[in-house]
Scaffold this motif. Structure first.
Motif, mmCIF file in Angstrom:
data_model
loop_
_atom_site.group_PDB
_atom_site.id
_atom_site.type_symbol
_atom_site.label_atom_id
_atom_site.label_comp_id
_atom_site.label_asym_id
_atom_site.label_seq_id
_atom_site.Cartn_x
_atom_site.Cartn_y
_atom_site.Cartn_z
ATOM 1 N N THR A 80 12.428 16.761 -4.987
ATOM 2 C CA THR A 80 11.404 17.723 -4.580
ATOM 3 C C THR A 80 11.992 19.006 -3.995
ATOM 4 O OG1 THR A 80 11.280 16.563 -2.489
ATOM 5 C CG2 THR A 80 9.605 16.024 -4.111
ATOM 6 N N LEU A 81 13.085 18.883 -3.230
ATOM 7 C CA LEU A 81 13.561 20.055 -2.497
ATOM 8 C C LEU A 81 14.824 20.669 -3.068
ATOM 9 C CD1 LEU A 81 13.023 19.017 1.237
ATOM 10 C CD2 LEU A 81 11.695 20.623 -0.113
ATOM 11 N N PRO A 84 15.058 22.215 -7.343
ATOM 12 C CA PRO A 84 14.598 23.550 -7.732
ATOM 13 C C PRO A 84 15.536 24.669 -7.273
ATOM 14 C CG PRO A 84 12.836 22.292 -6.711
ATOM 15 C CD PRO A 84 14.100 21.522 -6.505
ATOM 16 N N LEU A 95 17.096 25.181 3.113
ATOM 17 C CA LEU A 95 16.145 24.080 3.007
ATOM 18 C C LEU A 95 16.610 22.852 3.771
ATOM 19 C CD1 LEU A 95 14.943 24.332 -0.662
ATOM 20 C CD2 LEU A 95 13.500 24.254 1.353
ATOM 21 N N ALA B 285 7.786 26.374 7.214
ATOM 22 C CA ALA B 285 9.007 27.040 6.751
ATOM 23 C C ALA B 285 9.541 26.341 5.504
ATOM 24 C CB ALA B 285 10.053 27.038 7.851
ATOM 25 N N LEU B 286 9.470 25.019 5.513
ATOM 26 C CA LEU B 286 9.960 24.243 4.376
ATOM 27 C C LEU B 286 9.142 24.563 3.122
ATOM 28 C CD1 LEU B 286 12.234 22.175 4.249
ATOM 29 C CD2 LEU B 286 10.553 20.371 4.497
ATOM 30 N N ALA B 289 9.929 28.154 2.002
ATOM 31 C CA ALA B 289 11.255 28.269 1.392
ATOM 32 C C ALA B 289 11.279 27.623 0.008
ATOM 33 C CB ALA B 289 12.301 27.623 2.296
ATOM 34 N N ARG B 290 10.486 26.569 -0.138
ATOM 35 C CA ARG B 290 10.487 25.839 -1.397
ATOM 36 C C ARG B 290 9.623 26.515 -2.460
ATOM 37 N NH1 ARG B 290 9.742 24.246 -5.534
ATOM 38 N NH2 ARG B 290 9.529 22.151 -6.398
#
Lengths: 285, 321, 241, 395
Positions: A80-81, A84, A95, B285-286, B289-290
């Motif tokens: 998920t993080l 990408p 992240l 923020a996550l 940022a994503r």
């Protein structure tokens, strides 16, 4: 004092090495630094506490379950993080840094600020060589830690997955040309990196109980180990861990207890100045 | 084009004047929020210079603010140096440290900078704790204010000046020849090097300037709080600055300003929820940022662009930040 | 006769266990167009990277204008007057075309007034016919346009030696002819020396005065294009057994 | 689209301003602020404060409130950080308009807050921040209804060391101002008492104390005064057992509450037995009827006996504050300070009276009695002072 500081240095060093291996693996394969590495360690400690203490499972079963759970969570996080952002080092750094803060505050909400400790495997202390008393749980952690490291290296050497890892961390483009599915490899290695953090977490949490913010120093030490040993070099990172453990304990014994943790950064700066590729790193790409 | 430029300039000036007059209509509590927000504008804008324009993540930005704050504070509290001289000294010291850390690790590439700055901030913490006779450790160092008379209004203008100075430096840099180099390095450092860009020099320069600006912000902040604690160079603080920049819009000029005001004001309101508020910031923020790596500014801009494209004029003038 | 503008002597490069280049000697005379050919994996791009300073050779020296440039960082080599394009283009995606070229121009004339380097940037962009797209972000360009942009950037560094890495890929026959004309004019009008990796053999035959053939990290042969193409070893290397 | 965007931003601004300026329509109450760490490493203290606040508010309001109005407590989080503490304190005064402020458990935060209290002229009663300078600064608006470092060391720890006849002591201090400060005072007190001692500094974040313990073992002390707050103490106690320092030597936890935290026993295991700690609370030592009443109310509200004594400390402070405002007859700061100075109120830990002689840390300070307690088979046994002792030291 000398004997104790060397023994303790080795024990702590093995533990550092175990924690750092996961970071090293992920750096080698994906060129990503996982800033939440320490939090995965802590997460495993909490799982192990939850399974063994609250649910009353056998400690060994609890440990295996915890590692598996963290492995799965690692895979989800990669999917998920991290995926990408692949190719953009900047965003993976940001992240994972934010992720580490999110995990810390979640721990605080769920488990509270108090330390949580899974049950000990063994009790008491042993008189080592008639020189000093040493906690049995620590000796057990040393053995378990060394066993996991040995297992990991055996896997690298002997299995198909291990060969893919070695090939990819040597030369990514070549590996891709040779048909290695780097996407799946990334996912597996990230999960594996988290699982290694988890292994360290479940082995160590009976010695050092986990608190929400205790992951930060864990991760920092792991990063220093990795740079010290040379980014992406697995053996280097084990050696880096041992060096750090010894330096810290000898420093605390003979120089200053208050500055114990500064020694490792001094070593880091020295290495960066003199041999930037690390003690065992390859000197160029 | 020119007409629009001058119009924009007038609007900007009018907005600034309005903002400068704002605290007269506010109570002490809201003046305080404004001052703290301006501190974060300085921090976020200078961090953005580094992360947003040259693509390097420093986790030691708060540490450099700490260097500025402690240098200035110790000089003022222990040696009786005028706080303004102290602020200058703190800025200079932060610049020197930035330069040294920069040349130590920047030729090795981005990840090394992130790790080394994290280590740097850790060392700083240990030193502050251990040398408590000088730094007063976690108890905090009590320092004199910048003015003989404590006045929120005066501090507001000092911080406004500091923020404008920071934004001015950042603006000048990114709109100079150097700005081109910064962005080239961020986009593709190998291609930049092949075109004659001295990548290491550009990075060290950006890092030094950014650290110096953080040092100045920290020094001013210390003399506003009248108390310098290890909280200033902490990872929490670093997280806040990073979140503000990311949520506001990294790599855009106004992003950090929006982020700093937005998050600081928001945090005053959700403070009541105590432990949830760090988590809430983190999750936002996550997500940003994503899913929207250009932050709020990026979201506004894409809405704006879509609207323009739908309009009659197909040509798309370059947007200057 | 005159000393070669670019010379390599005994260049070797090893990556881990792979020998990418072995004892390569070559010369590029000033004012000529020299082709560099060879099958995939022969070490052509590795040789370019060594000359351009992307990484140093494991052993050997590179001389430019008679002086050694071995191991110099890439940006300094560029400032000596060597410009290169990349096989896989590397534009600054978030920047406009004009800004892309301006990066090169400004580093050629550091500290000079903006007018001067902006003029250079505009001219370079115009030379490759991209002036209409000057305000478009480079990431929106198609592959051919990206290759042109790279050449424009290279020209804006005002080089003496231009190193082209497969710039004809993706062009049709007519475009290839135009490109060959363009490259020849660079030499004839601007006096540039061109060192050129290319797979389109027709272009090499037409445009170059000399061809260097690499195979498995070694120089197979050197000579005028017609002779080289007729060489059995070259045919063998390309076609295999 | 543009209109909608404009509308949106205007709406945001309007809602924002409304939030900023919203007058509070609430019951007319007397507001008192409390500061303490609700988040961060010491969030446990915040929890204890919350419990104390709940019980004290109920108690005060049952007795008719303050100045005929109900008491309302506004609890502001400091996160244990001085800068947040200072701005939180200021927020209580400027936004919530509280009559006075109580609380705090971090010396560093308290030292920042007393400056704000002094500047804004708001009475501030410190509860569990022990640093001497808090009261030694002799600020008119600052009081302390709780222990000070020098008070705890001189009145309790040093006297106990002499009382037990310890000959050699080892002082271990975490590298915080509290640890280093109290270690310094302890060194002076032990020197004066003729006890030989050595000391070392340990890093607060450290989890591994083996090397420190090896050094301590070489010195072979009778007692180890451990000034380590929080989890660090648990590690220290467990590892002291592992290396065989205890039970030969006795470890005294100089901070108190970490030995009372719920997970103490899981973390230290059997090595926790015979550990000593400083506390102001013990279920068999109830110096006043109010202490008994407090414990009963606590059990009723939370279903178990109180553990962290800091809940009772804030309880006392609220009672003292309510009493002072009632006697002052107004929430006016000057009158409240005068009333506080003449306090003579029976609370759970004895009769609260603030010193009024300027010059030292005793000014505006009430030092409640502290106990030295030893864990004996998971039972708390009071060792000191002798008049409250419920057993003898075991080694």
């Amino acid at each position: 004092m000398l004997a104790l500081s060397i023994t303790n240095g080795l024990v702590i060093g093995i533990i550092y090495a175990l924690t750092a291996l996961g970071v090293s693996l992920v750096v080698g394969i994906m060129n990503v630094i996982n800033f939440a590495h320490g939090e995965f360690y802590i997460l495993a400690g909490y799982f192990s506490y939850l399974f063994a203490h609250t649910m009353g499972l056998d400690p060994v079963v609890a440990m295996v379950l915890s590692i598996a759970a963290v492995f799965l969570i690692g895979i989800v996080v990669e999917y998920t993080l991290i995926r990408p952002t692949y190719g953009d080092d900047l965003y993976s750094l940001i992240l994972t840094f934010i992720l580490s803060i999110v995990m810390q505050s979640t721990f605080l909400l769920v488990f509270g600020p108090f330390p949580n400790k899974p049950p000990n495997w063994v009790k008491g202390a042993t008189n080592v060589f008639g020189l000093f008393l040493y906690g049995n749980q620590r000796l057990a952690a040393l053995i378990a830690g060394a066993a996991v490291i040995a297992l990991f290296f055996a896997m690298l050497k002997l299995t198909w997955f291990g060969r893919m890892i070695r090939a990819t961390s040597q030369d990514r483009e070549m590996a891709e040309l040779n048909g290695i599915n780097t996407r799946r490899l990334n996912m597996l290695s990230f999960g594996m990196g988290c699982a290694l953090a988890a292994a360290a977490g479940v082995i160590l949490s009976p010695v050092f109980p986990v608190t929400p913010s205790a992951g930060v120093p864990v991760a920092l030490t792991a990063f220093v180990c990795v740079v010290l040993g040379g980014m992406g070099s697995m053996w280097g990172c084990v050696a880096g861990g041992l060096v750090l453990g010894l330096v810290e304990n000898l420093g605390a014994a003979f120089v200053s207890t208050g500055y114990k943790h500064v020694f490792m950064y001094l070593i880091l700066i020295l290495v960066l100045l003199i041999r930037p590729s690390g003690l065992f790193g390859r000197s160029e790409t | 084009m020119d007409m629009r430029m001058t119009k924009n300039r007038w609007l900007l000036a009018a907005g600034l004047v309005a903002f400068a007059l704002l605290p007269w209509g506010l109570g002490v509590y809201h003046q305080h929020i404004m001052i703290v927000s301006l501190f974060y504008v300085m921090m976020a804008a200078s961090w953005n210079l580094l992360a947003g324009y040259t693509g390097q993540v420093s986790f030691g930005h708060a540490a450099f603010a700490g260097i500025g704050a402690y240098a200035s504070g110790i000089l003022a509290a222990k040696a009786g140096v005028n706080p303004w001289v102290g602020v200058a000294a703190g800025t200079l010291l932060a610049a020197i440290f930035g330069f040294l850390v920069g040349i130590l690790c920047l030729k090795l590439g981005g990840i090394y900078l992130s790790l080394t700055t994290l280590g740097f901030s850790e060392i700083l913490h240990i030193i502050i704790n251990n040398e408590y006779e000088i730094t007063r450790g976690t108890m905090g160092l009590q320092v004199p204010g910048l003015l003989s008379e404590y006045s929120k209004l005066a501090y507001f203008y000092i911080f406004l000046a500091g923020a404008l100075l920071t934004l001015g430096v950042v603006y000048r840099l990114i709109h100079s020849d150097l700005g081109l180099n910064f962005r080239a390095v961020q986009n593709d450092e190998r291609a930049a090097a092949s075109l004659g860009v001295d990548v290491v020099k550009v990075r060290v320069l950006a890092f030094t300037v950014s650290s110096a600006l953080a040092g100045m912000a920290g020094a001013l902040y210390g003399h506003y709080l009248l108390l310098i604690t290890p909280q200033i160079p902490s990872l929490d603080q670093q997280f806040l600055v990073l979140s503000m920049t990311v949520i506001g819009g990294m790599g855009s000029f106004v992003g950090p300003v929006i982020g700093a005001f937005g998050l600081e004001i928001l945090s005053e309101y959700i403070r009541a929820y105590g432990e949830y508020h760090v988590l809430a910031f983190g999750l936002v923020a996550l997500a940003v940022a994503r899913f929207a790596p250009r932050g709020m500014v990026g979201i506004f801009r894409s809405v704006w662009e879509r609207r323009r494209q739908a309009a009659v004029h197909p040509s798309l003038p370059a947007e200057s930040p | 006769m005159d000393v070669a503008l670019l010379q390599g002597r005994g260049l070797s490069k090893r990556f881990g266990g792979v020998q990418a280049l072995e004892e390569v000697d070559f010369e590029v005379q000033a004012g000529t167009i020299v082709g560099l050919i060879g099958p995939n994996g022969a070490g052509k791009t590795t040789l370019f990277n060594i000359v351009a300073g992307t990484f140093p050779p494991s052993s050997g020296v590179v001389l430019f204008g008679g002086r050694t440039i071995t191991g110099m960082p890439a940006f300094r080599i560029c400032r000596q007057g060597i410009a290169r394009t990349f096989q896989v283009t590397r534009p600054f995606g978030e920047m406009t075309c004009l800004e892309n070229v301006a990066v090169a121009a400004v580093n050629r004339h550091p500290g000079c007034p903006k007018e001067q380097w902006m003029t250079l940037a505009r001219e370079s962009l115009a030379a490759v016919g991209l002036e209409a797209l000057k305000d478009t972000a480079a990431k929106h360009l198609n592959v051919v346009q990206k290759k042109r942009l790279e050449i424009a950037r290279s020209l804006a560094t005002e080089p003496t030696l231009l190193m082209l890495d497969e710039v004809l890929g993706g062009l049709n026959t007519q475009e290839i002819q135009e490109a060959i004309g363009f490259i020849r004019r660079l030499r004839d009008d601007r006096g540039l020396t061109v060192f050129w990796i290319e797979h389109v053999m027709g272009a090499i035959m037409q445009a170059t005065e000399k061809v260097i053939v690499l195979d498995q990290g070694r120089v197979l042969t050197v000579g005028p294009p017609r002779e080289v193409v007729a060489d059995e070893r070259v045919i063998h290397a390309y076609l295999g057994d | 689209m543009k209109k909608r965007l404009f509308f949106l931003s205007v709406m945001t601004a309007v809602v924002g301003m409304a939030l900023v300026c919203a007058p509070v329509y609430a019951v007319d109450t007397v507001k008192i602020g409390v500061v303490g760490p609700r988040t961060g490493d010491a969030a446990a203290t915040g929890k204890a404060f919350e419990e104390g606040i709940q019980l004290a508010t109920a108690y005060v309001n049952a007795k008719g409130g303050i100045l005929g109005k109900p008491l309302e407590i506004v609890f502001e989080d400091t996160a244990g950080a001085p800068d947040k503490a200072a701005s939180g304190f200021e927020r209580l005064v400027t936004r919530d308009k509280v009559a006075m402020v109580l609380g705090e458990s971090h010396s560093s935060s308290a030292l920042a807050e007393i400056e704000v209290a002094n500047r804004l002229k708001v009475p501030f009663v410190v509860v569990e921040a022990w640093a001497d300078p808090i009261t030694a600064k002799n600020y008119r608006y600052v009081f302390r209804a709780g222990p000070s470092n020098s008070g705890v060391v001189k009145d309790t720890i040093a006297k106990w060391v002499v009382h037990e006849g310890f000959k050699k002591a080892y002082i271990v201090a975490e590298n915080t101002d509290w640890g280093l400060g109290i270690a310094e005072i302890s060194e002076a007190a032990l020197k004066a008492a003729g006890v030989s001692y050595a000391s070392l500094v340990t890093e607060r974040k450290s989890q591994d104390h083996y090397m420190e313990l090896a050094k301590i073992k070489e010195f072979d002390p009778d007692v180890v005064l451990a000034f380590i707050y929080g989890t660090g103490l648990h590690y220290f106690v467990a590892q002291a057992g592992e290396v065989g320092l205890t039970p030969k030597a006795v470890v005294l936890d100089g901070a108190g509450p970490p030995s009372l935290w719920p997970d103490f026993w899981t973390n230290v295991g059997d090595y926790g037995n015979l550990e000593c700690f400083v506390s102001s609370m013990h279920k068999q030592v109830e110096l006043t009827p109010l202490a008994t009443q407090y414990r009963e109310a606590y059990v009723k509200a939370f279903g178990q006996a109180p553990t962290d004594y800091k809940s009772r400390s804030i309880y006392d402070a609220i009672l003292i504050a309510a009493d002072a405002v009632n006697r002052a007859g107004a929430t006016d700061a000057e009158k409240v300070v005068d009333a506080l100075e003449s306090t003579a109120l029976l609370v759970t830990r004895g009769t609260a009276r603030f010193g009024t002689e300027k010059g030292g840390p005793e000014y505006h300070q009430w030092m409640p009695p502290m106990l030295v307690i030893q864990w004996q088979n998971k039972e708390q046994v009071v060792l000191y002072p002798p008049e409250g002792a419920t057993g003898k030291l075991k080694r």
